[in-house]
Design an enzyme around this catalytic site. Structure first.
Site, PDB file in Angstrom:
ATOM      1  N   PRO A 171      13.200 -42.472 -32.464  1.00 21.98           N
ATOM      2  CA  PRO A 171      13.737 -43.756 -31.922  1.00 21.98           C
ATOM      3  C   PRO A 171      15.457 -43.649 -31.620  1.00 21.98           C
ATOM      4  O   PRO A 171      16.199 -43.321 -32.498  1.00 21.98           O
ATOM      5  CB  PRO A 171      13.507 -44.782 -33.081  1.00 21.98           C
ATOM      6  CG  PRO A 171      12.458 -43.975 -33.716  1.00 21.98           C
ATOM      7  CD  PRO A 171      12.509 -42.555 -33.651  1.00 21.98           C
ATOM      8  N   THR A 172      15.695 -44.359 -30.468  1.00 23.31           N
ATOM      9  CA  THR A 172      16.880 -44.059 -30.205  1.00 23.31           C
ATOM     10  C   THR A 172      17.408 -45.525 -29.803  1.00 23.31           C
ATOM     11  O   THR A 172      16.827 -46.371 -28.948  1.00 23.31           O
ATOM     12  CB  THR A 172      17.395 -43.429 -29.103  1.00 23.31           C
ATOM     13  OG1 THR A 172      17.139 -41.981 -29.251  1.00 23.31           O
ATOM     14  CG2 THR A 172      18.978 -43.377 -28.572  1.00 23.31           C
TER      15      THR A 172
END
Lengths: 62, 62, 62, 62, 62, 62
Positions: free
Chosen positions: B2-3
């Site tokens: 996840p960014t």
């Protein structure tokens, strides 16, 4: 809920951003039928050395 | 993997970003079952003159 | 006004997104001292064929 | 039409951006069969205090 | 840590993305002196009806 | 060079996007004094389950 991110070269005045934000919001509300309160606009000022087209930075002579 | 990209008004302290990054990462790992190493968070400090809601810049009186 | 864009692999359930949105918002409000109403979170589901690390797509064997 | 947004730590020189923009554009044109004129690249310089991995800011000792 | 977001028209094959990711990463590592493991690339497939240039959607005749 | 990214709920028609792209471009050219050819607009259709405000997904009852 429309959320705008607008990348453009740095150097635009606050007055230009003010006019642009007002006009873009009005247009969006008319076309999409949304309330002004739901429209967010975020401007990103970009330096010419940080934008390239056709492999060439805009800070370089074209 | 996840960014996160988090846009918020400029002016938050490094300590607030430190706490926020730590807490958001911990929460994400718990809910999604991912490793901390896989979570990236990027903060974008936004000037009030670069953010408009309801067609009005946040640097202007509301 | 904090606005989150979170890119993660597709396949997370609506329940995971629901929990994540609630928890991230609560954390953000505590650390930054903002109201929940000011926090927007947008998830972007990314296919493994659209994400590469170290030059290799995540849809490929590692 | 490919449009790149590249987030990286601040501190890269204009010469590095110049080389990177030229090389990335050439590669993209070869692989996708597009014209250089259609490729835009926007760099975002990120301060270490604005990027966290594994819940820790990059401005902090690791 | 460089993170790429690449918006391009939908329709590119996985093989094109595979080649592009590998070549862009190699180029980036050479120019910036970073490790491949630190480079993330995220592709965003865009429908022609979702991209406009000069005020005209790319799904419309030009 | 202004480049717009507009995130909005899915479900808008192509005709609405066509009108919006035309009107936003015209407005931008007037206020900033740029050519239409330099304005790119990319729409991102977002599912209600992928957008949360105040910690609640828009696919959930409010």
């Amino acid at each position: 809920m429309p959320t705008f991110h607008i990348e453009m070269f740095e150097g635009r005045s606050v007055e230009q951003k003010r006019q642009l934000a007002a006009a873009l919001t009005e247009t969006t509300c008319k076309v999409l039928g949304v309330e002004p309160q739901s429209v967010d606009i975020i401007f990103h000022d970009v330096k010419p050395e940080n934008w390239a087209t056709a492999g060439k930075l805009w800070s370089d002579p074209r």
